[in-house]
Design a protein around this motif. Structure first.
Motif, PDB file in Angstrom:
ATOM      1  N   THR A 223       1.749  -8.102  -6.025  1.00  0.00           N
ATOM      2  CA  THR A 223       2.261  -6.746  -6.145  1.00  0.00           C
ATOM      3  C   THR A 223       1.712  -6.127  -7.433  1.00  0.00           C
ATOM      4  O   THR A 223       1.026  -6.791  -8.212  1.00  0.00           O
ATOM      5  CB  THR A 223       3.794  -6.748  -6.199  1.00  0.00           C
ATOM      6  N   TYR A 252       5.393  -0.600   4.503  1.00  0.00           N
ATOM      7  CA  TYR A 252       5.204  -1.434   3.312  1.00  0.00           C
ATOM      8  C   TYR A 252       3.900  -1.068   2.606  1.00  0.00           C
ATOM      9  O   TYR A 252       3.871  -0.878   1.391  1.00  0.00           O
ATOM     10  CB  TYR A 252       5.198  -2.913   3.697  1.00  0.00           C
ATOM     11  N   TRP A 253       2.824  -0.953   3.375  1.00  0.00           N
ATOM     12  CA  TRP A 253       1.526  -0.641   2.764  1.00  0.00           C
ATOM     13  C   TRP A 253       1.436   0.826   2.368  1.00  0.00           C
ATOM     14  O   TRP A 253       0.766   1.161   1.383  1.00  0.00           O
ATOM     15  CB  TRP A 253       0.398  -1.026   3.722  1.00  0.00           C
ATOM     16  N   THR A 256       2.728   1.212  -1.139  1.00  0.00           N
ATOM     17  CA  THR A 256       2.108   0.390  -2.175  1.00  0.00           C
ATOM     18  C   THR A 256       1.977   1.168  -3.478  1.00  0.00           C
ATOM     19  O   THR A 256       1.865   2.396  -3.489  1.00  0.00           O
ATOM     20  CB  THR A 256       0.715  -0.096  -1.699  1.00  0.00           C
ATOM     21  N   THR A 260      -2.457  -0.483  -7.067  1.00  0.00           N
ATOM     22  CA  THR A 260      -2.992  -1.497  -6.158  1.00  0.00           C
ATOM     23  C   THR A 260      -3.693  -0.918  -4.936  1.00  0.00           C
ATOM     24  O   THR A 260      -4.307  -1.671  -4.181  1.00  0.00           O
ATOM     25  CB  THR A 260      -1.873  -2.445  -5.671  1.00  0.00           C
ATOM     26  N   ASN A 264      -6.380  -2.986  -2.717  1.00  0.00           N
ATOM     27  CA  ASN A 264      -6.013  -3.415  -1.368  1.00  0.00           C
ATOM     28  C   ASN A 264      -6.961  -2.869  -0.308  1.00  0.00           C
ATOM     29  O   ASN A 264      -7.217  -3.529   0.708  1.00  0.00           O
ATOM     30  CB  ASN A 264      -4.573  -3.003  -1.058  1.00  0.00           C
ATOM     31  N   LYS A 291      -3.328   6.046   0.565  1.00  0.00           N
ATOM     32  CA  LYS A 291      -2.287   5.109   1.004  1.00  0.00           C
ATOM     33  C   LYS A 291      -2.072   5.196   2.511  1.00  0.00           C
ATOM     34  O   LYS A 291      -1.838   4.176   3.173  1.00  0.00           O
ATOM     35  CB  LYS A 291      -0.980   5.394   0.261  1.00  0.00           C
TER      36      LYS A 291
END
Length: 408
Positions: A223, A252-253, A256, A260, A264, A291
């Motif tokens: 994380t 969830y993603w 983020t 990150t 990612n 995102k």
């Protein structure tokens, strides 16, 4: 364009450590190399923490190299002590067999198996070893002093490292020898916490077979605060749609941390580096668009384009004023459960939105639960049929987790 698979992995940020880097780069650039990575089936699903290794496999396969996915039929019966402060729960052979079936289905989304392609193998050869013969032939090559200094054992020494766990390094090293003999495997991959185990295998191959083998560790997926992402860290996001729905996976993603998102995108999508480097320049609202892209691309890889489209539509329905709420995670609630009123804690527990009743009370006290956009201020609050609008009630946990209850 990177010259070979090693450069691809380096450019995208996969690699933590590597033995004989120049030699390995040369091999990967001129011939098909057989490599392996082991997975101990100690749960019935892979987690988001495994995504990085699965993507590394995919990149290597795209470059023409051959993967052996090694399922820990034998090692899973012990459990890797790496990065642990206590001994893992000992699981049965039946559990191991069931978990392997679950894993195989998930691996197939990332890697092509079959004739001339990747190989799925199980290290059940460990189950038939004779202890005295094994220790005479292989145990003699291991220094206990060196093993005790290894990172994979350090965290267990103070609390008590069992002889049961101490054999794990020997077993994993022997797997490398067995795979070399069967398939000519010369490269082992693992998470960065596997470095000591991998080096042990490289050394055992040199001593027993007289050949140069190679080891490569991958960065652990963490994380933004640096916490390891995985089931043992208490923040598991599962690849099984029954354990983490595609919508929750997408969200969830999408949520983020800013720090990150570019990392990612490099590690967990197949988008080109040119596209990602362009997104690295984005700020503010554009970063939120990055995102969205990240969440969609990862969900598409793991759950397929159809589920990614549904998750994206549900997210837009909630956060962008468009889309279709029917794609949001929904749980049926029988009228009999409602009765004269269903306690809010019981409802949260039924929808699996809280790990414990105490956590539910804490969330409510902190204003973290809403019903139909109305904040709940008491853990004694009850839900009635009047709360269901057109047969549905909308529950919000925190700022970003939504769930619907459907009256049946």
């Amino acid at each position: 364009m990177p010259a070979n698979a090693l450069d691809t992995l380096m450019e995208r940020g996969f690699i933590s450590q590597c033995t004989h880097e120049d030699e390995l780069r040369e091999l990967l650039g001129k011939e098909q190399l057989t490599f392996y990575m082991g997975y101990d089936p100690v749960a019935n699903s892979l987690t988001a923490g495994h995504l990085l290794t699965l993507m590394a496999h995919a990149h290597l396969q795209k470059a023409g190299h051959r993967l052996i996915t090694l399922m820990g039929t034998g090692t899973g019966m012990i459990g890797d002590p790496s990065d642990r402060s206590d001994m893992r729960r000992v699981i049965t052979r039946e559990e191991v067999a069931h978990n392997i079936v679950c894993f195989k289905n998930q691996f197939a989304r990332f890697v092509e198996y079959g004739e001339g392609k990747a190989i799925m193998e199980e290290n059940d050869w460990l189950l038939d070893l004779h202890l005295v013969s094994f220790m005479r032939d292989y145990g003699v090559h291991f220094s206990v002093n060196k093993m005790l200094a290894a990172e994979c054992y350090k965290s267990r020494l103070e609390g008590g490292l069992t002889a049961f766990e101490f054999t794990y390094m020997l077993m994993q090293a022997y797997d490398f020898v067995e795979l070399y003999r069967r398939y000519g495997c010369r490269l082992q991959l693992g998470g960065s916490d596997q470095w000591s185990n991998i080096i042990a295998g490289v050394e055992l191959l040199r001593k027993t077979e007289g050949i140069q083998a190679y080891g490569l560790t991958l960065n652990l997926l963490t994380t933004g605060s640096g916490q390891k992402m995985g089931k043992s860290a208490g923040n598991a996001i599962w690849l099984d749609a029954e354990k983490t729905s595609p919508y929750d996976f997408y969200q969830y993603w999408r949520n983020t941390e800013d720090v990150t998102v570019i990392r990612n995108l490099k590690l967990l999508t197949f988008l080109s580096m040119d596209e990602i480097n362009e997104m690295a320049k984005w700020e503010g609202a554009e970063l939120n668009r990055a995102k969205d892209i990240l969440a969609y691309e990862i969900t598409k890889i793991v759950h397929g384009a159809e589920e990614a489209d549904k998750a994206q539509a549900a997210a837009k329905a909630l956060f962008a004023g468009g889309g279709d709420l029917k794609n949001m995670p929904t749980t049926d609630i029988p009228r009999a459960e409602i009765g004269d009123g269903l306690n809010i804690i019981n409802l949260l527990d039924m929808l699996k939105l809280i790990p414990s009743r105490g956590e539910g009370r804490r969330l409510i006290a902190q204003g973290g639960i809403k019903i139909n956009d109305e904040k709940i201020d008491s853990h004694e609050h009850s839900i009635t049929e009047s709360d269901f609008k057109d047969g549905y009630v909308l529950i919000q946990k925190g700022k970003k987790i939504y769930h619907r209850g459907r009256l049946v």
